[in-house]
Design a protein around this motif. Structure first.
Motif, short mmCIF file in Angstrom:
data_model
loop_
_atom_site.label_atom_id
_atom_site.label_comp_id
_atom_site.label_asym_id
_atom_site.label_seq_id
_atom_site.Cartn_x
_atom_site.Cartn_y
_atom_site.Cartn_z
N PRO A 24 -12.20 13.02 -3.26
CA PRO A 24 -12.48 13.79 -4.48
C PRO A 24 -11.37 14.78 -4.85
CG PRO A 24 -14.46 13.62 -3.15
CD PRO A 24 -13.34 13.05 -2.32
N ASP A 25 -10.70 15.33 -3.84
CA ASP A 25 -9.72 16.37 -4.12
C ASP A 25 -8.29 16.08 -3.66
OD1 ASP A 25 -10.40 16.44 -1.46
OD2 ASP A 25 -10.43 18.63 -1.33
N ARG A 26 -8.05 14.88 -3.13
CA ARG A 26 -6.69 14.54 -2.68
C ARG A 26 -6.55 13.04 -2.49
NH1 ARG A 26 -5.93 15.65 3.75
NH2 ARG A 26 -7.80 14.55 4.39
N ARG A 73 -12.27 8.50 -7.43
CA ARG A 73 -12.60 9.85 -6.91
C ARG A 73 -14.10 10.10 -6.98
NH1 ARG A 73 -8.37 13.07 -5.84
NH2 ARG A 73 -6.40 12.74 -6.92
#
Length: 187
Positions: free
Chosen positions: A24-26, A180
């Motif tokens: 989700p973040d990388r 994501r």
């Protein structure tokens, strides 16, 4: 749920590959490799067309193995540039033909970014050098991928870094955004 994309730096003598985990973040690169093909020696009396076909088959076999091993939701690749010679163009087209065929067989979208788009996305400048691209992608390597890169001859590492950079350049695509969401359990 683990969601992967396959990064490819297309070529005929060297194809860079990476399996990138979409979170989700990388984006975290889990594994890398370079597929090398070399022309047969002229002493073997093999026609160039037959030799090129065998090289394309070797590339296809390895890309298909990566697709089977990582089950990616997409392929991200540096778009085809226009080589200076007809021979180079034909070889690049053969590599792209294998990529397109594998993508079609596995129903995978192919996301492309030009070399300038890749440099801008990862290093902030369309004219960034290889060292700048390399430095920009190193923060996305898992310890295993970093170890794999060290085992690749220095002269071949740029192909891996270009495959990783292709994934990062496609980060804002609709496909990666959906990946994501899938990784975050929101799909």
């Amino acid at each position: 749920m683990s969601v992967f994309v396959l990064g490819i730096d297309p070529g005929f003598a060297s194809v860079g590959l990476c399996a990138a985990l979409i979170e989700p973040d990388r984006i975290l690169v889990e594994s890398v490799a370079v597929v090398r093909t070399e022309p047969s020696g002229k002493k073997r009396h093999i026609r160039a067309a037959d030799d090129n076909l065998e090289r394309a088959r070797a590339i296809a076999k390895e890309i298909a193995r990566w697709v089977d091993d990582w089950n990616p939701v997409a392929i991200c690749a540096e778009s085809m540039s226009f080589p200076r010679s007809a021979s180079s163009a034909a070889k690049m087209a053969m590599c792209w033909g294998t990529i397109a065929s594998i993508a079609e067989a596995h129903r995978l979208p192919v996301l492309q970014a030009t070399p300038q788009e890749i440099k801008l996305a990862v290093a902030g400048r369309k004219t960034a050098g290889k060292e700048e691209v390399q430095a920009a992608v190193e923060g996305h390597l898992s310890p295993f991928a970093a170890k794999c890169i060290e085992e690749i001859p220095r002269s071949q590492r740029e192909h891996v870094y270009d495959a990783i950079a292709a994934v990062l350049a496609c980060e804002d695509s609709e496909v990666i955004r959906m990946a994501r969401q899938m990784a975050g359990g929101k799909a």
